[in-house]
Design an enzyme around this catalytic site. Structure first.
Site: not given
Length: 273
Positions: A166-167
């Site tokens: 979930d960058l």
């Protein structure tokens, strides 16, 4: 803090913590800024419905390299280093520094993906990650094409490393130790997937997210910085846009931006294939 205070109380005693700010509630967790022996830390309690359990394992495996350090963890409770810097990648991106923000996140991903001596934790795979897309109703024709691309990419992948999952701009924070990732989902898969979410961010900034030239620059930068195949970077970006739309549909949220992003990315991904 009400009910949250009761939730945090046992861990405040157990880990000798002092509250240092107001509690924060997110869809997946409750958080409280705290001090432990004078050091700024963050106490995080996952909700029963949270999907971030594997993220605690991933954060421990990162061991502070590119991510905040885990101070203590037990069950659904996590005490971690608090990033207290003032700079924001979202602010940077929307005030003319978009490429600088992209390079910072690429450097963060490089640190996270670096080999480590410890065996990696067992994490959900990309096949599981894309399940919502594979099972999505036919709400829009592009979703089926995103799903087909995701399947091809996963089936032809030749590596599996610990991914953040979930960058994006709000999950890489400024700190005295530099830029550090927070809130990983914890996924096992190909490195190119870990930059796919960057194409949909900063959240709500349509002029960047839906800019074809910006997507091409983003793909070029992360491919060079991380030694990735641009075709797979763009392919995963296209597939992930469909996954994001599928998640929106599941949650009753308007999927318009994710679908428009997928439609914008599709010819780029096709041209790079």
């Amino acid at each position: 803090m009400g009910d949250a205070a009761a939730l945090f109380a046992p861990w405040m005693v157990r880990w000798r913590l002092v509250a240092d700010g107001a509690s924060i509630e997110t869809p997946t967790s409750n958080l409280l800024p705290v001090l432990q022996d004078g050091e700024p830390t963050m106490l995080k309690m996952l909700k029963p419905t949270s999907d971030e359990g594997p993220g605690i394992a991933a954060l421990g495996w990162f061991a502070g390299d590119g991510a905040v350090r885990v101070v203590a963890a037990e069950g659904d409770a996590l005490l971690m280093e608090r990033a207290i810097g003032r700079r924001s990648l979202t602010t940077m991106a929307v005030t003319g520094g978009d490429e600088d923000a992209i390079r910072i996140m690429a450097a963060t991903a490089k640190a996270l993906h670096a080999p480590r001596p410890a065996p990696p934790p067992e994490l959900p795979t990309l096949t599981r990650r894309f399940r919502a897309l594979y099972e999505a109703p036919p709400a829009h024709p592009v979703l089926a094409r995103c799903a087909a691309r995701a399947r091809r990419l996963v089936e032809t992948s030749r590596e599996s490393v610990v991914l953040h999952g979930d960058l994006h701009h709000e999950n890489v924070l400024d700190s005295p130790r530099g830029w550090l990732a927070i809130d990983p989902k914890g996924v096992a898969g190909e490195r190119a997937y870990d930059v796919a979410n960057l194409f949909l961010n900063p959240a709500g900034v349509d002029r960047l997210v839906l800019d074809r030239a910006r997507a091409q620059r983003l793909a070029a930068i992360v491919s060079e910085e991380l030694a990735l195949d641009p075709a797979r970077v763009l392919g995963f970006a296209f597939a992930h846009a469909g996954l994001s739309a599928a998640w929106c549909i599941e949650d009753g949220i308007d999927p318009r931006i994710a679908i428009e992003a997928a439609e914008m990315l599709e010819p780029l991904a096709a041209g790079a294939a």
